[in-house]
Scaffold this motif. Structure first.
Motif, PDB file in Angstrom:
ATOM      1  N   PHE A   1      35.887  58.053  46.845  1.00 19.84           N
ATOM      2  CA  PHE A   1      36.361  56.928  47.649  1.00 19.84           C
ATOM      3  C   PHE A   1      35.329  56.557  48.712  1.00 19.84           C
ATOM      4  N   ILE A   2      34.755  57.561  49.379  1.00 19.65           N
ATOM      5  CA  ILE A   2      33.750  57.300  50.407  1.00 19.65           C
ATOM      6  C   ILE A   2      32.465  56.788  49.778  1.00 19.65           C
ATOM      7  N   ARG A   3      32.096  57.357  48.636  1.00 20.57           N
ATOM      8  CA  ARG A   3      30.821  57.033  48.002  1.00 20.57           C
ATOM      9  C   ARG A   3      30.751  55.569  47.573  1.00 20.57           C
ATOM     10  N   SER A   4      31.885  54.996  47.186  1.00 19.34           N
ATOM     11  CA  SER A   4      31.878  53.621  46.679  1.00 19.34           C
ATOM     12  C   SER A   4      31.844  52.645  47.853  1.00 19.34           C
ATOM     13  N   ALA A   5      30.672  52.531  48.463  1.00 17.08           N
ATOM     14  CA  ALA A   5      30.484  51.642  49.607  1.00 17.08           C
ATOM     15  C   ALA A   5      29.159  50.932  49.459  1.00 17.08           C
TER      16      ALA A   5
ATOM     17  N   PRO B   1      36.694  40.969  35.572  1.00 20.52           N
ATOM     18  CA  PRO B   1      35.573  41.823  35.985  1.00 20.52           C
ATOM     19  C   PRO B   1      36.033  42.967  36.885  1.00 20.52           C
ATOM     20  N   LYS B   2      35.310  44.070  36.820  1.00 18.97           N
ATOM     21  CA  LYS B   2      35.612  45.223  37.654  1.00 18.97           C
ATOM     22  C   LYS B   2      34.985  45.046  39.045  1.00 18.97           C
ATOM     23  N   SER B   3      35.407  45.888  39.972  1.00 13.13           N
ATOM     24  CA  SER B   3      34.875  45.856  41.329  1.00 13.13           C
ATOM     25  C   SER B   3      33.377  46.125  41.331  1.00 13.13           C
ATOM     26  N   SER B   4      32.646  45.406  42.168  1.00 15.09           N
ATOM     27  CA  SER B   4      31.200  45.611  42.289  1.00 15.09           C
ATOM     28  C   SER B   4      30.871  46.924  42.985  1.00 15.09           C
ATOM     29  N   LEU B   5      31.829  47.529  43.678  1.00 13.06           N
ATOM     30  CA  LEU B   5      31.552  48.754  44.416  1.00 13.06           C
ATOM     31  C   LEU B   5      31.475  49.969  43.505  1.00 13.06           C
ATOM     32  N   ASP B   6      32.462  50.118  42.625  1.00 14.89           N
ATOM     33  CA  ASP B   6      32.486  51.324  41.799  1.00 14.89           C
ATOM     34  C   ASP B   6      32.787  51.067  40.329  1.00 14.89           C
TER      35      ASP B   6
ATOM     36  N   TRP C   1      36.644  34.142  53.858  1.00  9.75           N
ATOM     37  CA  TRP C   1      38.003  34.508  53.478  1.00  9.75           C
ATOM     38  C   TRP C   1      38.150  35.980  53.112  1.00  9.75           C
ATOM     39  N   PHE C   2      37.209  36.470  52.307  1.00 11.63           N
ATOM     40  CA  PHE C   2      37.363  37.803  51.725  1.00 11.63           C
ATOM     41  C   PHE C   2      36.279  38.805  52.133  1.00 11.63           C
ATOM     42  N   GLY C   3      35.273  38.344  52.877  1.00 10.47           N
ATOM     43  CA  GLY C   3      34.176  39.244  53.237  1.00 10.47           C
ATOM     44  C   GLY C   3      33.208  39.503  52.098  1.00 10.47           C
ATOM     45  N   LEU C   4      33.208  38.636  51.090  1.00 19.61           N
ATOM     46  CA  LEU C   4      32.353  38.834  49.921  1.00 19.61           C
ATOM     47  C   LEU C   4      30.949  38.318  50.182  1.00 19.61           C
ATOM     48  N   LYS C   5      29.983  38.920  49.525  1.00 20.79           N
ATOM     49  CA  LYS C   5      28.614  38.444  49.578  1.00 20.79           C
ATOM     50  C   LYS C   5      28.209  37.952  48.202  1.00 20.79           C
ATOM     51  N   GLY C   6      27.807  36.708  48.117  1.00 25.82           N
ATOM     52  CA  GLY C   6      27.373  36.143  46.847  1.00 25.82           C
ATOM     53  C   GLY C   6      28.476  36.175  45.810  1.00 25.82           C
ATOM     54  N   ALA C   7      28.148  36.700  44.642  1.00 27.20           N
ATOM     55  CA  ALA C   7      29.099  36.757  43.529  1.00 27.20           C
ATOM     56  C   ALA C   7      29.807  38.108  43.456  1.00 27.20           C
ATOM     57  N   GLU C   8      29.864  38.802  44.548  1.00 32.07           N
ATOM     58  CA  GLU C   8      30.481  40.124  44.585  1.00 32.07           C
ATOM     59  C   GLU C   8      31.962  40.048  44.226  1.00 32.07           C
ATOM     60  N   ARG C   9      32.417  41.009  43.400  1.00 39.12           N
ATOM     61  CA  ARG C   9      33.826  41.149  43.065  1.00 39.12           C
ATOM     62  C   ARG C   9      34.375  42.395  43.761  1.00 39.12           C
ATOM     63  N   LEU C  10      35.615  42.323  44.234  1.00 35.25           N
ATOM     64  CA  LEU C  10      36.234  43.481  44.877  1.00 35.25           C
ATOM     65  C   LEU C  10      37.643  43.686  44.347  1.00 35.25           C
ATOM     66  N   CYS C  11      38.000  44.943  44.129  1.00 34.52           N
ATOM     67  CA  CYS C  11      39.379  45.302  43.802  1.00 34.52           C
ATOM     68  C   CYS C  11      40.178  45.378  45.104  1.00 34.52           C
ATOM     69  N   GLY C  12      41.447  45.716  45.016  1.00 35.88           N
ATOM     70  CA  GLY C  12      42.281  45.808  46.210  1.00 35.88           C
ATOM     71  C   GLY C  12      41.777  46.852  47.188  1.00 35.88           C
ATOM     72  N   VAL C  13      41.319  47.999  46.664  1.00 35.64           N
ATOM     73  CA  VAL C  13      40.822  49.067  47.529  1.00 35.64           C
ATOM     74  C   VAL C  13      39.536  48.642  48.214  1.00 35.64           C
TER      75      VAL C  13
END
Length: 647
Positions: A18-22, A188-193, A219-231
């Motif tokens: 959880f911490i690593r996916s940053a 698409p899956k989250s860009s973090l992990d 709105w979401f704190g996204l950078k560019g085409a970044e995708r994020l899951c709920g976490v």
């Protein structure tokens, strides 16, 4: 006759993944804070039901309730308590799990309120999927065993408790995530992990729909085409929450770019041109509130660029700043504004004598206690564990001040774990002070073989533009190398170069109380400090390290036994190379004392290598890497030669 109560152990997870996916510092910091906060909430719930909390240290020593959360040390993911007779472990565990989910729901609700403020954003947000992903984030496990509250049974009962939790983890069943069907196919899956589906509708990335990257950032704190899951979205938005969530004040944290730029900030911050530069950026429409960072407080910490992030000093980031952080965004091109901002930055550089760009490297520090399990097992009564918990809490509580004094930002400290970001010119001294503090707190405790716990530290030097997950991976590798060193109690420094291979050196800490008499006998951190000073005074050519590297590469092609037969030849060649190297910027020959120090280090390595069976070329290579790492620190220290302390 003793009335039988019970021992209870609660385990929360996931932790490291959880911490690593940053990807950013804010993700890393909030993820660390969230896990600690949830563990604290569980510990508080258990304590209120009559449990005697033994571990984690943050609860047992400082109390489960009260104090200033921003100042308290972090809380680990294992909660170990004893319960008196008449209190059901199942009832306590159920109440603790309920509190965990209530706290997580409360924080999630506060974080996602921001999205509801933008009707168009709310229509692009799959809120129900995000909620389900977060609901399934935390793994809650518990085991309990009867305990008659006697000293004679304490150690055996505790071992049985930990054996059972290990068995439970190894036999748990996995189920299909509950959000999978709701997320839909092909998302698409989250860009973090890459683990969970994105909760931002794909239409948000279609420019024809009028949603620009700047809107997605707002709105979401996204950078560019970044995708994020709920976490991931919770991490990204959570760092902006206020005192209602952080319960007494949010500790300061700083971006990797800011940490890297600290030597430059210290040098220029008092200059009036800095204020003029910031006013120009504001006049161009840049939302400077997005770059606000806390000034050093009671515990010290990084100086700031007149209260702003040092990322504003990097020309390579200017286009991103204006693309994502304009006030009154209309979606129009920002090329003209970027050009004007770049001119203002060049004017600042000329006014204060800055280079084209600050040093872009910083240090990611990970530290972990050695032999802690053995030290805990050597204690056979609860009273002893309470005392150890208090000592660990004292160490963790002091980490913020230590890191702050060295201009760093503390991400997490709890028990024997430390995570911090530091500028390069202070990192070695900070690591040594942390190790010395841990040594002092743990000096009264011994393992079954008579060793006191020690602190092994990994320092990873990374580029500030690399994803935070990669920097953490390097730091984990450095920490692992330190903890694999014979006898541990070690420091490992790893340099990740954007071109070429990584550099890595590892050695034991020396006596924390008294420095060694000669440079050759110094521990690694002090040897590096010695070489930095030598490079600063021009006592050794910067080419020396690379010439030694060539020797190591040439003889490294031979078999180890052949290298040992030719070790005198290798030593003579090293001597010749060292002797003909001129001082940097001078006409004299390299200082003979420095040559002898390097040769004595190679000789000392030869003596220790009889057990490790390393070949002579390996010793030369390690010496080359040590000098190259010293040169990296020296380059970073160049901008810190004027130690202005203004904030």
């Amino acid at each position: 006759m003793h009335t039988t109560g019970s021992m209870l152990l609660i385990s929360l997870g996931p932790i490291q993944d959880f911490i690593r996916s940053a990807r950013r510092c804010q993700d890393l910091w909030f993820g660390s804070w969230l896990l600690s906060d949830l563990a604290r909430a569980v510990g508080e719930a258990v304590a209120k039901m009559g449990a005697a909390v033994i571990f984690p240290a943050g609860l047992a020593a400082s109390g489960a309730v009260g104090g200033q959360p921003g100042e308290r040390p972090g809380v680990a993911n294992l909660i170990f308590v004893t319960l008196p007779a008449g209190i059901s472990p199942a009832t306590v565990a159920a109440a603790a799990e309920k509190k965990l989910h209530e706290e997580l729901t409360r924080i999630t609700g506060e974080a996602f309120k921001k999205i509801a403020n933008y009707p168009q954003a709310e229509g692009l947000f799959h809120r129900s999927v995000a909620r389900k992903q977060i609901d399934e984030l935390m793994e809650f496990m518990w085991v309990a065993v009867p305990y008659d509250n006697t000293r004679e049974r304490y150690a055996d009962t505790r071992k049985e408790l930990y054996r059972r939790i290990a068995a439970l983890k190894n036999t748990r069943q996995w189920q299909q995530p509950g959000w999978t069907n709701d997320a839909g196919a092909g998302v698409p899956k989250s860009s973090l992990d890459g683990e969970r589906e994105s909760v931002i509708d794909e239409s948000a990335y279609d420019l024809k729909g009028g949603v620009t990257p700047r809107f997605r950032r707002r709105w979401f704190g996204l950078k560019g085409a970044e995708r994020l899951c709920g976490v991931g979205l919770l991490k990204r938005l959570g760092h902006e929450l206020g005192d209602s969530v952080f319960r007494g004040g949010k500790p300061a944290f700083h971006s990797a770019s800011h940490i890297a730029a600290i030597p430059t900030i210290q040098q220029i911050n008092a200059h009036p041109a800095v204020g003029a530069y910031l006013r120009t950026l504001a006049a161009l429409g840049l939302d400077l509130s997005r770059f606000h960072v806390e000034k050093p407080g009671e515990y010290g910490g990084p100086p700031t660029l007149n209260g702003h992030d040092g990322a504003l000093l990097f020309p390579s980031r200017m286009e991103d700043h204006f693309s994502e952080n304009l006030i009154g965004d209309t979606g129009e091109p920002v090329d003209g504004k970027v050009k004007e901002a770049m001119k203002a930055l060049r004017d600042l550089q000329e006014a204060v004598g800055l280079p084209a760009e600050p040093n872009p490297y910083y240090v990611y520090l990970l530290a972990d206690g050695d032999n802690m399990g053995a030290a805990i097992d050597a204690i056979t009564e609860a009273k002893g564990h309470h005392k150890l918990a208090a000592a660990l809490n004292g160490f963790a509580d002091g980490c913020r001040a230590i890191v702050g004094r060295h201009k760093g930002t503390l991400i997490f400290s709890g028990g024997d774990d430390v995570l911090a970001l530091l500028p390069m010119h202070t990192a070695l001294a900070c690591a040594r002070e942390l190790a010395a503090s841990f040594h002092a707190k743990m000096s009264d405790y011994k393992t079954t073989i008579g060793l006191s716990p020690s602190l092994s530290v990994g320092l990873a030097i990374s580029h500030c533009r690399e994803p935070m997950s990669e920097a953490r991976g390097l730091a984990e590798r450095a920490e692992k190398e330190a903890k694999a060193h014979p006898g541990k109690n070690a420091l490992c420094v790893l340099v990740s170069k954007r071109s070429g291979g990584d550099l890595i050196v590892t050695d034991k800490w020396g006596d924390h109380a008294a420095p060694a008499a000669s440079a050759a006998a110094q521990p690694l951190d002090r040897r590096l400090a010695h070489w930095i000073a030598v490079l600063e005074e021009g006592g050794l050519s910067t080419r020396t390290a690379y010439d030694l590297e060539e020797i190591a590469a040439h003889y490294g092609m031979l078999k180890p036994e052949e290298q040992h037969l030719r070790r005198d030849e290798i030593r003579a060649l090293c001597t010749q190379i060292l002797a003909r190297k001129r001082k940097t910027g001078g006409d004299g020959m390299a200082d003979n004392a420095h040559i002898q120090t390097i040769l004595s280090l190679l000789d000392a390595a030869e003596q220790s290598d009889k057990e490790l069976k390393n070949a002579p070329a390996d010793r030369v290579r390690r010496m080359s890497e040590e000098l190259q790492i010293a040169r990296a620190f020296h380059r970073a220290q160049g901008a810190s030669s004027q130690k202005g302390e203004s904030s």
